[in-house]
Design a protein around this motif. Structure first.
Motif, short mmCIF file in Angstrom:
data_model
loop_
_atom_site.label_atom_id
_atom_site.label_comp_id
_atom_site.label_asym_id
_atom_site.label_seq_id
_atom_site.Cartn_x
_atom_site.Cartn_y
_atom_site.Cartn_z
N ASN A 6 -15.03 68.34 51.99
CA ASN A 6 -16.31 68.52 51.32
C ASN A 6 -16.13 68.75 49.82
O ASN A 6 -15.31 69.57 49.41
N ASN A 41 -19.71 74.69 52.50
CA ASN A 41 -19.05 74.09 53.66
C ASN A 41 -19.81 74.40 54.95
O ASN A 41 -20.38 75.49 55.11
N ASN A 83 -17.07 69.99 58.03
CA ASN A 83 -16.03 69.99 56.99
C ASN A 83 -14.78 70.73 57.45
O ASN A 83 -14.86 71.71 58.19
N THR A 89 -12.42 73.42 56.99
CA THR A 89 -12.83 74.70 56.40
C THR A 89 -11.84 75.80 56.72
O THR A 89 -11.35 75.91 57.85
N THR A 119 -20.40 79.41 49.74
CA THR A 119 -19.89 79.40 51.12
C THR A 119 -19.49 80.81 51.53
O THR A 119 -19.78 81.26 52.65
#
Length: 530
Positions: free
Chosen positions: A6, A11, A16, A18, A52
């Motif tokens: 991403n 995220n 994604n 992550t 995020t």
């Protein structure tokens, strides 16, 4: 559906690749500050995963059931500038919408209607938070305010002062904790009222107790993130590729994801064989040429006087002591452009390349270069012919071109790099090393027999050491020969050049321009005077 790397927005783990975003915000410290009813700052450069992390923290706190944690973004109020009514109206409306979206709580909407009818915009946010906090004293409010430094002028002052005025009523009558999140620490805000009164962040928000910086990925984090891709696709990364990613990015999250996305989606989408260092370098070049959003924003920051005052002597490789204002240094550090230790220098290899290329972007395109003219019969680059041409060009045109640069102190180095970049775009690359106090700029040039690194049959390697002359020529040459030889050995280059720029106006051009073939510990080095 396959996950992907991403590069835009927060995220989503289901979409994604992550890593746990709470790792990088010092979770135990943050939870301790919340427990102690503290107000504090969370800051980091753009596109490092702040949003995020805030969303993950909100979810973590709400899952525990002790708090009503709410994230909201105040960037929509940026355009209001000094219009307090418009700005505070946008902020409280967004708070109400986010309470409905994340918490399913309609109460702030009902409370806001009464507040807006009865009170001044200078009190809307404070009263809304007071009444919402008092409505459920068993679960104190924790407020996570993103993009706080998007606000300017009277609107920012109003927000900070409303927070300060309600502070004493926490947690029963005001949020137990407020976390302000942005690129910079509040102490760095330069605020002016509409009456041109200067208000610093501290005086408007002196209730904050800590400023926590969100860190980059560690090298182990980068390996873990890329391993997620390998586990899902079966395509691996060579050790050389991983080392190069770390050198280029130093864990800057957007760069880590952007390089990986470029490779996995555009350069090697067929996944035949592992991803190599050559693929990473190709991805880097494509990102630069595409002027990706993140890199374009970086170029925009370079125009700011505060940034220029720090970056210009770094680009010039100034050896003398430079008295840089502490606020400027901290500001450029907060933007994620530099490291402060062991010396002030650009934070990663990719930025070291992007910065001079962005500063000379138009110059590169305005310089007429025919690559074929500098090629040897075997396809190699004739650096002696190229540097002779630059020497002549510099003598005739340097004053005109250097004057065009905002970064005039580093003008000769930038002009040479623009000249070389225009040539190597035809089939090579340049790596750059420079920093405050080094007294030089190092360029490492690779030229590929086969146009690109991915198709090259062999590679030509050369180093160019750039120095400014402030003392006797032989003193500068003697020092430069040792530095050039050491750099050539480290890079594995057998073609070495030392370029000395004499900026002293009293010295005639005939005395500045020279070429000498020297030797240092068995290595032939060509010395060029400019």
């Amino acid at each position: 559906m396959e996950r992907f790397f991403n590069i835009a927005g927060p995220n989503k783990p289901e979409l994604n690749f992550t890593l746990d975003p709470l790792r990088r915000i010092h979770l135990e410290e943050v939870l301790g500050l919340i427990e102690q009813q503290r107000y504090f700052i969370l800051h980091a450069p753009r596109q490092t995963g702040k949003t995020t992390a805030l969303l993950a923290l909100m979810a973590h706190l709400n899952a525990g059931g002790r708090y009503r944690a709410l994230y909201f973004n105040v960037e929509t109020a940026q355009t209001a500038r000094n219009d307090v009514k418009e700005g505070i109206s946008a902020i409280v409306r967004n708070l109400v919408e986010m309470a409905r979206f994340y918490l399913g709580d309609e109460q702030p909407d009902q409370l806001l209607r009464d507040v807006v009818r009865a009170e001044s915009p200078h009190d809307w946010l404070r009263l809304l938070l007071q009444r919402w906090s008092a409505a459920d004293r068993a679960r104190p409010v924790v407020l996570l305010i993103d993009e706080i430094d998007a606000l300017v002028g009277d609107v920012l002052i109003s927000v900070l002062r409303q927070m300060r005025s309600g502070y004493a009523q926490r947690p029963a009558g005001f949020p137990q904790t407020v976390i302000l999140c942005g690129v910079r620490d509040v102490r760095d805000y330069r605020i002016r009222t509409s009456a041109n009164e200067i208000i610093t962040g501290g005086s408007a928000f002196n209730i904050k107790t800590e400023s926590i910086r969100v860190g980059n990925f560690s090298q182990a984090d980068v390996s873990e993130l890329y391993a997620q891709y390998s586990a899902e696709t079966g395509q691996g990364w060579t050790a050389g590729a991983m080392e190069r990613v770390w050198g280029l990015t130093q864990g800057q999250p957007w760069l880590v994801n952007a390089v990986a996305r470029e490779v996995t989606e555009k350069i090697r989408p067929d996944r035949s064989g592992p991803i190599t260092e050559a693929h990473i370098l190709e991805a880097k070049e494509r990102l630069i040429l595409a002027r990706a959003t993140h890199l374009d924003e970086l170029a925009d920051k370079l125009r700011e006087p505060r940034v220029r005052r720090v970056i210009e002597p770094v680009l010039a490789g100034t050896a003398e002591s430079v008295d840089l204002p502490d606020d400027d240094l901290q500001y450029v550090y907060d933007l994620g452009l530099i490291v402060l230790k062991p010396q002030v220098s650009i934070v990663n290899e990719l930025y070291r390349e992007v910065i001079p290329r962005q500063l000379t972007w138009s110059t590169q395109h305005m310089l007429a270069q025919d690559t074929a003219w500098y090629l040897r019969p075997d396809g190699g680059l004739d650096l002696a012919k190229l540097l002779t041409a630059f020497q002549d060009f510099f003598r005739r045109h340097s004053e005109h071109w250097v004057e065009r640069f905002d970064y005039k102190e580093a003008g000769p180095q930038l002009l040479l790099q623009a000249f070389l970049q225009r040539v190597v775009n035809g089939g090579g690359r340049i790596e750059r090393e420079y920093g405050l106090g080094r007294g030089r700029t190092d360029l490492y040039l690779e030229w590929y027999y086969g146009k690109t690194l991915l198709t090259a049959e062999r590679t030509q390697r050369a180093v160019l050491e750039l120095k400014l002359q402030h003392h006797a020529r032989e003193t500068v040459v003697t020092e430069g020969l040792a530095q050039t030889a050491a750099y050539a050995e480290r890079c594995g280059a057998d073609d070495a050049h030392l370029l000395i720029f004499d900026r002293r106006p009293a010295v005639a051009w005939d005395d500045k321009i020279f070429r000498e073939d020297r030797e240092y510990q068995g290595l032939g080095i060509t010395v060029w005077g400019m």
